[in-house]
Design a protein around this motif. Structure first.
Motif, PDB file in Angstrom:
ATOM      1  N   PHE A   1       8.890   9.617   6.774  1.00 51.92           N
ATOM      2  CA  PHE A   1       8.374   8.674   7.760  1.00 51.92           C
ATOM      3  C   PHE A   1       6.867   8.472   7.591  1.00 51.92           C
ATOM      4  CE2 PHE A   1      11.962   9.186  11.125  1.00 51.92           C
ATOM      5  CZ  PHE A   1      12.853   8.670  10.202  1.00 51.92           C
ATOM      6  N   ALA A   2       6.166   9.548   7.244  1.00 48.31           N
ATOM      7  CA  ALA A   2       4.721   9.416   7.007  1.00 48.31           C
ATOM      8  C   ALA A   2       4.455   8.515   5.801  1.00 48.31           C
ATOM      9  CB  ALA A   2       4.103  10.794   6.790  1.00 48.31           C
ATOM     10  N   ALA A   3       5.318   8.633   4.776  1.00 51.10           N
ATOM     11  CA  ALA A   3       5.153   7.805   3.583  1.00 51.10           C
ATOM     12  C   ALA A   3       5.492   6.340   3.870  1.00 51.10           C
ATOM     13  CB  ALA A   3       6.039   8.335   2.460  1.00 51.10           C
ATOM     14  N   ILE A   4       6.477   6.106   4.734  1.00 53.60           N
ATOM     15  CA  ILE A   4       6.845   4.740   5.105  1.00 53.60           C
ATOM     16  C   ILE A   4       5.676   4.069   5.823  1.00 53.60           C
ATOM     17  CG2 ILE A   4       8.318   3.390   6.651  1.00 53.60           C
ATOM     18  CD1 ILE A   4      10.599   5.312   5.954  1.00 53.60           C
ATOM     19  N   GLY A   5       4.980   4.843   6.649  1.00 49.87           N
ATOM     20  CA  GLY A   5       3.809   4.303   7.343  1.00 49.87           C
ATOM     21  C   GLY A   5       3.725   4.775   8.775  1.00 49.87           C
TER      22      GLY A   5
ATOM     23  N   LYS B   1       1.576   7.389  11.836  1.00 49.70           N
ATOM     24  CA  LYS B   1       1.272   8.798  12.063  1.00 49.70           C
ATOM     25  C   LYS B   1       2.492   9.528  12.587  1.00 49.70           C
ATOM     26  CE  LYS B   1      -1.902  11.777  14.693  1.00 49.70           C
ATOM     27  NZ  LYS B   1      -2.988  11.797  15.695  1.00 49.70           N
ATOM     28  N   VAL B   2       2.738  10.727  12.073  1.00 47.64           N
ATOM     29  CA  VAL B   2       3.868  11.539  12.496  1.00 47.64           C
ATOM     30  C   VAL B   2       3.356  12.801  13.174  1.00 47.64           C
ATOM     31  CG1 VAL B   2       5.900  12.835  11.760  1.00 47.64           C
ATOM     32  CG2 VAL B   2       5.342  10.665  10.641  1.00 47.64           C
ATOM     33  N   GLU B   3       3.767  13.018  14.419  1.00 42.22           N
ATOM     34  CA  GLU B   3       3.377  14.210  15.165  1.00 42.22           C
ATOM     35  C   GLU B   3       4.622  15.032  15.474  1.00 42.22           C
ATOM     36  OE1 GLU B   3       1.553  12.558  18.611  1.00 42.22           O
ATOM     37  OE2 GLU B   3      -0.371  12.185  17.615  1.00 42.22           O
ATOM     38  N   ARG B   4       4.493  16.347  15.389  1.00 39.33           N
ATOM     39  CA  ARG B   4       5.618  17.225  15.675  1.00 39.33           C
ATOM     40  C   ARG B   4       5.606  17.646  17.140  1.00 39.33           C
ATOM     41  NH1 ARG B   4       4.562  17.920  10.370  1.00 39.33           N
ATOM     42  NH2 ARG B   4       6.306  18.284   8.953  1.00 39.33           N
TER      43      ARG B   4
ATOM     44  N   CYS C   1       7.274  12.561  16.793  1.00 41.97           N
ATOM     45  CA  CYS C   1       6.777  11.378  17.476  1.00 41.97           C
ATOM     46  C   CYS C   1       6.130  10.514  16.392  1.00 41.97           C
ATOM     47  CB  CYS C   1       5.768  11.761  18.550  1.00 41.97           C
ATOM     48  SG  CYS C   1       5.233  10.384  19.579  1.00 41.97           S
ATOM     49  N   TRP C   2       6.769   9.393  16.093  1.00 45.02           N
ATOM     50  CA  TRP C   2       6.361   8.552  14.965  1.00 45.02           C
ATOM     51  C   TRP C   2       5.635   7.323  15.486  1.00 45.02           C
ATOM     52  CZ3 TRP C   2      10.197   5.305  11.580  1.00 45.02           C
ATOM     53  CH2 TRP C   2       9.542   4.841  10.441  1.00 45.02           C
ATOM     54  N   TRP C   3       4.336   7.249  15.210  1.00 44.14           N
ATOM     55  CA  TRP C   3       3.501   6.157  15.712  1.00 44.14           C
ATOM     56  C   TRP C   3       3.439   5.051  14.663  1.00 44.14           C
ATOM     57  CZ3 TRP C   3       1.696   5.746  20.584  1.00 44.14           C
ATOM     58  CH2 TRP C   3       1.725   6.902  21.378  1.00 44.14           C
TER      59      TRP C   3
ATOM     60  N   VAL D   1       7.915   6.011  18.342  1.00 40.83           N
ATOM     61  CA  VAL D   1       9.348   6.190  18.136  1.00 40.83           C
ATOM     62  C   VAL D   1       9.608   7.693  18.239  1.00 40.83           C
ATOM     63  CG1 VAL D   1      11.285   5.921  16.556  1.00 40.83           C
ATOM     64  CG2 VAL D   1       9.457   4.198  16.600  1.00 40.83           C
ATOM     65  N   PHE D   2      10.402   8.103  19.239  1.00 51.48           N
ATOM     66  CA  PHE D   2      10.750   9.516  19.379  1.00 51.48           C
ATOM     67  C   PHE D   2      11.959   9.799  18.489  1.00 51.48           C
ATOM     68  CE2 PHE D   2       8.447   8.657  23.307  1.00 51.48           C
ATOM     69  CZ  PHE D   2       7.587   9.744  23.349  1.00 51.48           C
TER      70      PHE D   2
END
Length: 250
Positions: free
Chosen positions: A126-130, A132-135, A148-150, A157-158
């Protein structure tokens, strides 16, 4: 704390408020205690005997064990035993967990669980797709999620990640809970469920549609995904991730 840990999502605030008034304990403290109980009951990856002993340990120590388990299962188990034996104070386990995390204890090792490897692959994809990814960080009073994908600046997106698990009974027994978690987060923002078994995709979609729930769901055996050809992650409509994200074999 049993009443709080088993209460339905919409009922927990009322239960906590009542206990807070009765016991004279801050509501936030009760929320943290309930989260610790749920971790030991549902997510602690250790012997039941050790989990029972940890119920007598300081709440903050259990929170640090939960954090540690997410990046180093074996180290978390060793620390958990020392906490249960009274060898580690809250301050000591806090320092040890931080040291383990900063020293690279989360690098690949034979002790890593399959679900941990899968989660890391999803997060990296998901980080590579684009975006910020938070755990998710254990603690406080929040309906759990994994990432938590921003992708968009205004709403996240949860991400709820399911499996893989060796214990099929545990996998099937918590299916409804995962779907309800995803539905809850979709009502707050947007939710995406990620399955480790593509063969289960149809059953999750059927359960969602039959019960009027709202979340998107994708699947991959590797946890690796990419964006479809001609797709722009920034222009994907809400709830349309399954049409834009594709699984990758490697």
């Amino acid at each position: 704390m049993a009443a709080v840990s088993v209460a339905r999502y919409g009922e927990r605030d009322g239960v906590i408020a009542g206990l807070s008034a009765t016991l004279g304990v801050a509501a936030q403290t009760l929320r943290r205690e309930a989260a610790a109980v749920r971790f030991l009951r549902d997510d602690f990856d250790g012997p039941g005997e050790l989990g029972s002993r940890l119920r007598l340990a300081p709440m903050a120590s259990v929170e640090f064990i939960a954090r540690w388990q997410r990046h180093d299962r074996q180290g978390a188990l060793v620390a958990a035993r020392r906490v249960a034996d009274g060898e580690l104070s809250v301050r000591a386990i806090a320092q040890a967990e931080r040291a383990a995390r900063s020293s690279g204890a989360d690098q690949p090792s034979p002790d890593r669980r399959a679900d941990q490897v899968f989660r890391e692959a999803v997060a990296a994809s998901f980080a590579a797709i684009g975006g910020k990814v938070e755990r998710y960080v254990v603690g406080g009073f929040a309906v759990p999620f994994d990432l938590c994908w921003w992708v968009h600046p205004r709403w996240p997106v949860f991400v709820i990640i399911v499996g893989p698990y060796g214990d099929r009974e545990r996998y099937d027994g918590r299916r409804v809970d995962w779907c309800l978690r995803a539905h809850f987060h979709s009502r707050q923002s947007e939710a995406l469920m990620v399955l480790a078994e593509p063969g289960a995709l149809a059953s999750y979609e059927a359960f969602r549609d039959r019960n009027g729930l709202s979340f998107d769901v994708i699947a991959s055996t590797t946890g690796r995904f990419g964006i479809g050809a001609g797709q722009d992650v920034r222009s994907v409509s809400r709830g349309r991730w399954s049409q834009a994200i594709v699984p990758c074999a490697v």
